[in-house]
Write an enzyme that holds these catalytic residues in place. Structure first.
Site, PDB file in Angstrom:
ATOM      1  N   SER A   1       0.824  -1.024   0.057  1.00 38.99           N
ATOM      2  CA  SER A   1       0.131   0.025   0.056  1.00 38.99           C
ATOM      3  C   SER A   1       0.850   1.381  -0.172  1.00 38.99           C
ATOM      4  CB  SER A   1      -1.094  -0.128   1.322  1.00 38.99           C
ATOM      5  OG  SER A   1      -1.765   0.882   1.090  1.00 38.99           O
TER       6      SER A   1
ATOM      7  N   ASP B   1      -9.886  -4.818  -4.332  1.00 34.99           N
ATOM      8  CA  ASP B   1      -9.182  -3.513  -3.738  1.00 34.99           C
ATOM      9  C   ASP B   1     -10.274  -2.525  -3.483  1.00 34.99           C
ATOM     10  OD1 ASP B   1      -7.961  -1.809  -2.113  1.00 34.99           O
ATOM     11  OD2 ASP B   1      -5.912  -2.356  -2.980  1.00 34.99           O
TER      12      ASP B   1
ATOM     13  N   HIS C   1      -7.606  -5.363  -0.277  1.00 40.10           N
ATOM     14  CA  HIS C   1      -6.534  -4.272  -0.013  1.00 40.10           C
ATOM     15  C   HIS C   1      -5.326  -5.205   0.706  1.00 40.10           C
ATOM     16  CE1 HIS C   1      -4.305  -0.641   0.117  1.00 40.10           C
ATOM     17  NE2 HIS C   1      -4.338  -0.584   1.244  1.00 40.10           N
TER      18      HIS C   1
END
Length: 275
Positions: free
Chosen positions: A122, A219, A249
């Site tokens: 991320s 996601d 995610h």
């Protein structure tokens, strides 16, 4: 030869571990053989001490950069440590998330010995790219997981102007998410202003090492097309994108973690063969 045999054995253990997958390998195979890394601290001039976990080993080492607000004892971080230990490769991770570019560069300069594979999740994927640009001699390969390059900056700019003004008055932006127990991220406006100085998707990205980008189509925090944009802009001729049909995610399901481990394993093999 021994390393190749051990790597093959490690894959076999994962493939034969059934529904337990990585969890079975970690809890049963390594139990009583390996010890979990301990938190260490290093002082820095004019900055707070940096807390980190490190396993010493051979090159290439693996540096894990977590996502925004992530727990450093999370499944991905722990599984990667066990994998690196099993093959005798070095492994390094920051103990807490609140990391900035200068923290990553300090880790690479002062704590990471020799060539490294950077693994970023991320927001950690964004930091991974920035670090690779700043330290090309140290960075030999990249693995991005749900890479959030430029994401908070571009997402904030798409908000209605009245919402942005309200956030600016409060000094924070509250972002809903399903990826943590709180159900939200709290992003300071100072963080956003600093992040604007590090956006990279508007021009070619000067990274030439192998790049692997893993992203889930489910996601809901960071759109998968951001990984596509990264792939289009990096200058490396060796770029692969892996899209997980049901991936979310955090990419923390057992099969997600197996894929991440396999991807790193293949890069280690590729880099070792090149040498």
């Amino acid at each position: 030869m021994a390393a190749a045999a051990l790597r093959h054995c490690w894959r076999g253990l994962l493939q034969n571990s059934g529904n337990g997958a990585v969890g079975t390998v970690r809890s049963n195979i390594f139990e009583g053989v390996r010890q979990k890394s301990t938190v260490q601290y290093i002082s820095r001039p004019d900055l707070p001490k940096l807390a980190y976990r490190r396993v010493k080993g051979k090159s290439p080492g693996v540096v894990f950069l977590p996502g925004y607000g992530s727990n450093m004892t999370g499944q991905k971080a722990e599984a990667l440590e066990e994998f690196c230990k099993s093959l005798g490769h070095a492994y390094l991770r920051r103990h807490h998330w609140n990391m900035e570019k200068k923290d990553v560069l300090f880790m690479l300069d002062e704590l990471a010995e020799g060539p490294q594979i950077l693994v970023g999740s991320s927001m950690g994927g964004w930091l991974m790219l920035l670090a690779a640009i700043a330290r090309p001699e140290k960075t030999k390969a990249l693995v991005g997981i749900s890479t959030a390059a430029d994401h908070f900056v571009t997402a904030f700019k798409t908000l209605p102007i009245e919402v942005r003004k309200e956030c600016e008055e409060k000094g924070v932006w509250t972002v809903p998410t399903k990826s943590n127990e709180e159900g939200m991220y709290t992003v300071s406006l100072d963080f956003l202003r600093e992040a604007e100085n590090h956006c990279i998707l508007q021009s070619p990205i000067p990274i030439t090492c192998p790049v692997r980008l893993i992203h889930g189509l489910k996601d809901e925090d960071v759109p998968w097309h951001i990984s596509m944009q990264v792939a289009e802009r990096v200058l490396s001729p060796d770029v692969d994108i892996i899209l997980r049909r049901h991936g979310q995610h955090r990419m923390a399901e057992k099969d997600d973690i197996k894929l991440i481990v396999y991807t790193i394993d293949d890069l280690i093999d590729k880099l070792t063969t090149m040498v």
